[in-house]
Motif scaffolding. Structure first.
Motif, PDB file in Angstrom:
ATOM      1  N   VAL A 188     -21.521  60.435  77.896  1.00 45.80           N
ATOM      2  CA  VAL A 188     -22.571  60.765  76.934  1.00 45.80           C
ATOM      3  C   VAL A 188     -23.641  59.674  76.951  1.00 45.80           C
ATOM      4  O   VAL A 188     -24.847  59.961  76.876  1.00 45.80           O
ATOM      5  N   GLN A 189     -23.220  58.432  77.065  1.00 44.84           N
ATOM      6  CA  GLN A 189     -24.180  57.326  77.070  1.00 44.84           C
ATOM      7  C   GLN A 189     -25.136  57.432  78.254  1.00 44.84           C
ATOM      8  O   GLN A 189     -26.341  57.159  78.119  1.00 44.84           O
ATOM      9  N   ALA A 190     -24.623  57.844  79.419  1.00 40.47           N
ATOM     10  CA  ALA A 190     -25.491  58.013  80.585  1.00 40.47           C
ATOM     11  C   ALA A 190     -26.503  59.129  80.335  1.00 40.47           C
ATOM     12  O   ALA A 190     -27.690  58.998  80.681  1.00 40.47           O
ATOM     13  N   ALA A 191     -26.059  60.216  79.735  1.00 36.01           N
ATOM     14  CA  ALA A 191     -26.971  61.325  79.437  1.00 36.01           C
ATOM     15  C   ALA A 191     -28.015  60.919  78.397  1.00 36.01           C
ATOM     16  O   ALA A 191     -29.182  61.322  78.477  1.00 36.01           O
ATOM     17  N   GLU A 192     -27.602  60.132  77.424  1.00 39.76           N
ATOM     18  CA  GLU A 192     -28.550  59.656  76.416  1.00 39.76           C
ATOM     19  C   GLU A 192     -29.623  58.765  77.034  1.00 39.76           C
ATOM     20  O   GLU A 192     -30.795  58.832  76.637  1.00 39.76           O
ATOM     21  N   ARG A 193     -29.233  57.938  77.992  1.00 40.86           N
ATOM     22  CA  ARG A 193     -30.226  57.088  78.662  1.00 40.86           C
ATOM     23  C   ARG A 193     -31.236  57.938  79.427  1.00 40.86           C
ATOM     24  O   ARG A 193     -32.452  57.713  79.342  1.00 40.86           O
ATOM     25  N   VAL A 194     -30.759  58.942  80.176  1.00 45.36           N
ATOM     26  CA  VAL A 194     -31.665  59.834  80.906  1.00 45.36           C
ATOM     27  C   VAL A 194     -32.610  60.519  79.925  1.00 45.36           C
ATOM     28  O   VAL A 194     -33.829  60.603  80.152  1.00 45.36           O
ATOM     29  N   GLU A 195     -32.066  61.012  78.844  1.00 40.52           N
ATOM     30  CA  GLU A 195     -32.874  61.672  77.817  1.00 40.52           C
ATOM     31  C   GLU A 195     -33.971  60.743  77.304  1.00 40.52           C
ATOM     32  O   GLU A 195     -35.136  61.156  77.150  1.00 40.52           O
ATOM     33  N   SER A 196     -33.625  59.490  77.059  1.00 40.86           N
ATOM     34  CA  SER A 196     -34.609  58.560  76.511  1.00 40.86           C
ATOM     35  C   SER A 196     -35.724  58.276  77.507  1.00 40.86           C
ATOM     36  O   SER A 196     -36.893  58.136  77.122  1.00 40.86           O
ATOM     37  N   TRP A 197     -35.396  58.206  78.786  1.00 40.17           N
ATOM     38  CA  TRP A 197     -36.423  57.949  79.807  1.00 40.17           C
ATOM     39  C   TRP A 197     -37.374  59.146  79.928  1.00 40.17           C
ATOM     40  O   TRP A 197     -38.589  58.960  80.080  1.00 40.17           O
ATOM     41  N   VAL A 198     -36.824  60.361  79.881  1.00 36.22           N
ATOM     42  CA  VAL A 198     -37.677  61.550  79.953  1.00 36.22           C
ATOM     43  C   VAL A 198     -38.571  61.635  78.718  1.00 36.22           C
ATOM     44  O   VAL A 198     -39.777  61.909  78.816  1.00 36.22           O
ATOM     45  N   ASP A 199     -37.989  61.391  77.555  1.00 36.32           N
ATOM     46  CA  ASP A 199     -38.782  61.433  76.321  1.00 36.32           C
ATOM     47  C   ASP A 199     -39.888  60.382  76.350  1.00 36.32           C
ATOM     48  O   ASP A 199     -41.021  60.644  75.909  1.00 36.32           O
ATOM     49  N   GLU A 200     -39.572  59.225  76.865  1.00 34.53           N
ATOM     50  CA  GLU A 200     -40.566  58.154  76.971  1.00 34.53           C
ATOM     51  C   GLU A 200     -41.716  58.571  77.876  1.00 34.53           C
ATOM     52  O   GLU A 200     -42.896  58.329  77.571  1.00 34.53           O
ATOM     53  N   ALA A 201     -41.397  59.213  79.002  1.00 34.58           N
ATOM     54  CA  ALA A 201     -42.444  59.686  79.918  1.00 34.58           C
ATOM     55  C   ALA A 201     -43.291  60.763  79.254  1.00 34.58           C
ATOM     56  O   ALA A 201     -44.523  60.799  79.422  1.00 34.58           O
ATOM     57  N   ALA A 202     -42.638  61.654  78.497  1.00 33.75           N
ATOM     58  CA  ALA A 202     -43.379  62.715  77.818  1.00 33.75           C
ATOM     59  C   ALA A 202     -44.346  62.138  76.783  1.00 33.75           C
ATOM     60  O   ALA A 202     -45.493  62.591  76.666  1.00 33.75           O
ATOM     61  N   VAL A 203     -43.919  61.147  76.044  1.00 33.83           N
ATOM     62  CA  VAL A 203     -44.796  60.506  75.066  1.00 33.83           C
ATOM     63  C   VAL A 203     -45.985  59.862  75.768  1.00 33.83           C
ATOM     64  O   VAL A 203     -47.110  59.839  75.239  1.00 33.83           O
ATOM     65  N   ALA A 204     -45.756  59.358  76.989  1.00 37.28           N
ATOM     66  CA  ALA A 204     -46.822  58.695  77.747  1.00 37.28           C
ATOM     67  C   ALA A 204     -47.736  59.674  78.475  1.00 37.28           C
ATOM     68  O   ALA A 204     -48.673  59.249  79.168  1.00 37.28           O
ATOM     69  N   GLY A 205     -47.477  60.997  78.350  1.00 36.31           N
ATOM     70  CA  GLY A 205     -48.381  61.980  78.926  1.00 36.31           C
ATOM     71  C   GLY A 205     -47.793  62.928  79.935  1.00 36.31           C
ATOM     72  O   GLY A 205     -48.478  63.831  80.414  1.00 36.31           O
ATOM     73  N   ALA A 206     -46.525  62.765  80.285  1.00 37.17           N
ATOM     74  CA  ALA A 206     -45.900  63.664  81.252  1.00 37.17           C
ATOM     75  C   ALA A 206     -45.647  65.032  80.623  1.00 37.17           C
ATOM     76  O   ALA A 206     -45.430  65.147  79.413  1.00 37.17           O
ATOM     77  N   THR A 207     -45.662  66.065  81.463  1.00 34.56           N
ATOM     78  CA  THR A 207     -45.331  67.423  81.037  1.00 34.56           C
ATOM     79  C   THR A 207     -43.940  67.771  81.531  1.00 34.56           C
ATOM     80  O   THR A 207     -43.620  67.579  82.714  1.00 34.56           O
ATOM     81  N   ILE A 208     -43.097  68.269  80.638  1.00 33.52           N
ATOM     82  CA  ILE A 208     -41.759  68.740  81.025  1.00 33.52           C
ATOM     83  C   ILE A 208     -41.897  70.201  81.428  1.00 33.52           C
ATOM     84  O   ILE A 208     -42.068  71.078  80.584  1.00 33.52           O
ATOM     85  N   GLU A 209     -41.841  70.467  82.732  1.00 34.79           N
ATOM     86  CA  GLU A 209     -42.023  71.825  83.236  1.00 34.79           C
ATOM     87  C   GLU A 209     -40.786  72.690  83.014  1.00 34.79           C
ATOM     88  O   GLU A 209     -40.893  73.903  82.830  1.00 34.79           O
ATOM     89  N   VAL A 210     -39.623  72.077  83.064  1.00 39.48           N
ATOM     90  CA  VAL A 210     -38.367  72.779  82.831  1.00 39.48           C
ATOM     91  C   VAL A 210     -37.335  71.737  82.460  1.00 39.48           C
ATOM     92  O   VAL A 210     -37.409  70.579  82.905  1.00 39.48           O
ATOM     93  N   GLY A 211     -36.346  72.113  81.633  1.00 38.50           N
ATOM     94  CA  GLY A 211     -35.274  71.204  81.263  1.00 38.50           C
ATOM     95  C   GLY A 211     -35.632  70.364  80.055  1.00 38.50           C
ATOM     96  O   GLY A 211     -36.425  70.750  79.199  1.00 38.50           O
ATOM     97  N   GLY A 212     -35.008  69.178  79.991  1.00 33.87           N
ATOM     98  CA  GLY A 212     -35.381  68.215  78.966  1.00 33.87           C
ATOM     99  C   GLY A 212     -34.590  68.252  77.682  1.00 33.87           C
ATOM    100  O   GLY A 212     -34.923  67.530  76.740  1.00 33.87           O
TER     101      GLY A 212
END
Length: 479
Positions: free
Chosen positions: A330-354
């Protein structure tokens, strides 16, 4: 649930401090073993040092027969082994079966290499003062090997430490990842059937914090480590006088070149990239993470990639139809989630998933991620793809190189000149043309540049790393 023994100097034993292994998908207990005691660790290292001379002198046919035996027995126990990998690692069963098949091949290839590891004959009479002299250059083991292995390939990455060591006649002490020790212990059972001299192998379940003593032990002059960059760097600093090989991962990139432009080309690339960004839930050192697409192909390629990712089935890894399983925790998945969320806040678009669900994270595609976002600069080690538009092939190659890592890259092109240009320009250990960077043949040299490590895996390459040349010069010989 019976506790599996581990192996000290080839003998099955139990230690103390029970270690329970949990399934990453649902958290249930799937197996137990124990930690090796300090006394057992000392016995394993002492036995490896004591048997080193005998092991180096083993005839080639003895070493090859042992390796052939392991290869054959793995094939016979393939289904059991694959299910054990899935249980402790969480990778889908179909990918666990593929890992077993690769390990069967790795041991078979090592047996073949053991039979032809003969050395070179050099004539020295190229200079008048050396008339009548000839040299035999052979490679001899540097000494016992310490193999430290990660969780993501709990069988085949152990095989890539053990098989080359046995092929050259070097004793080996294996410390498997604490999350996935059971498959290494099954491999120990097969090694114990070979009749190799006592001390040639040990498999020691240990907490990571106890590995430092093994790394520092002068009786283990070779350290072969596969894992994270910070830990690998610490291993290298701790053993400056040893021969250390490190495979430290990367953030592998694929390039869609200008000439890869037909509907068939783009569909093929999309499916290959979607598959090999997610095939171990992204937990592979050469899983596709970054994709650079020529600007006039971008709008045609991106929908194909998103569609291919959407077709992947996320779920129970024991289901034969599952494509993507959970992350290791779960901790590994939480880290991935945080990196994606961080990118989204910085302007990235989540095309699928997330959207994370416990230890599972869905295959995810990002566009517009800033160049300095973690999903671009670090190793995500999760099912995340970052797609970026580039002006031309040269810009794509420059973007691939703009990384602290350099393991492998995939270049989708039909043109031989572009393939050679990529091989010349890309600062990586391997360039895969016409396919993803995730391709690896177990006999080829495998490793990287920069933060991706030092040395090479691959059976023959590891055999060279575990040995050093020794020269025998004969005098008074008529050549």
């Amino acid at each position: 649930m019976q506790s599996r023994p581990f192996f000290v100097a080839g003998r099955p034993v139990h230690g103390d401090g029970e270690l329970t292994v949990h399934h990453p998908y649902d958290g249930r207990a799937v197996g137990r073993t124990t930690h090796a005691t300090p006394e057992q660790v000392e016995a394993a290292v002492a036995a490896a040092a004591a048997v080193a001379t005998e092991a180096a002198a083993l005839p080639a046919h003895v070493r090859a027969a042992a390796l052939d035996h392991v290869s054959r027995r793995l094939a016979e126990r393939a289904d059991e082994t694959a299910r054990l990998i899935t249980a402790e690692n969480g990778k889908p069963l179909k990918w666990a079966r593929a890992e077993v098949g690769r390990a069967v091949s790795t041991f078979r290839w090592a047996a073949e290499e053991a039979r032809r590891f003969t050395g070179d004959l050099q004539r020295l009479d190229t200079d008048p003062t050396a008339t009548g002299r000839i040299a035999l250059v052979r490679r001899v083991p540097r000494g016992p090997v310490l193999g430290i292995t990660p969780f993501n390939f709990p069988l085949n990455l152990v095989a890539h430490k053990v098989a080359p060591a046995l092929a050259v006649g070097a004793p080996i002490v294996v410390k498997p990842a604490p999350a996935t020790p059971l498959t290494a212990l099954l491999l120990g059972e097969l090694l114990a059937e070979t009749g190799l001299p006592e001390g040639v192998f040990s498999v020691l379940p240990l907490p990571n914090e106890r590995a430092a003593g093994l790394v520092a032990d002068p009786r283990l002059p070779v350290v072969s480590f596969t894992g994270s960059g910070p830990v690998g760097a610490a291993v290298r600093r701790a053993a400056p006088e040893k021969h250390v090989t490190l495979e430290l991962g990367g953030n592998a990139a694929a390039v869609i070149c200008e000439d890869w432009n037909t509907d068939e080309d783009l569909t093929y690339a999309a499916h290959r990239i979607a598959t090999f960004a997610n095939y171990q839930a992204g937990q592979s050192c050469i899983a596709v993470q970054r994709v650079y697409v020529h600007e006039w192909l971008y709008d045609a390629f991106l929908p194909r990639l998103v569609a291919a990712v959407e077709q992947l089935r996320l779920g129970d890894p024991a289901d034969e139809t599952t494509d993507v399983g959970p992350l290791i925790s779960v901790q590994a998945a939480e880290r991935v989630e945080s990196w994606v969320d961080e990118a989204a806040v910085a302007g990235a678009t989540i095309e699928v998933g997330g959207r994370r669900d416990g230890s599972s994270y869905p295959p995810t595609v990002l566009t517009g991620a800033p160049a300095d976002a973690k999903v671009n600069t670090e190793e995500v080690f999760g099912p995340v793809l970052v797609v970026t538009r580039v002006a031309h092939d040269r810009a794509a190659f420059a973007a691939v190189n703009d990384s602290a890592y350099g393991l492998q890259a995939g270049v989708f092109t039909h043109r031989v000149d572009v393939a050679f240009a990529a091989a010349r320009a890309l600062d990586v250990g391997g360039v895969i043309v016409g396919d993803v960077p995730s391709y690896r043949a177990d006999q080829m040299p495998y490793g990287g540049t920069k933060g991706s490590g030092v040395g090479r895996e691959g059976v023959r390459s590891a055999m060279d790393d575990y040995t050093e040349p020794r020269v025998l010069v004969l005098t008074g010989v008529q050549v």
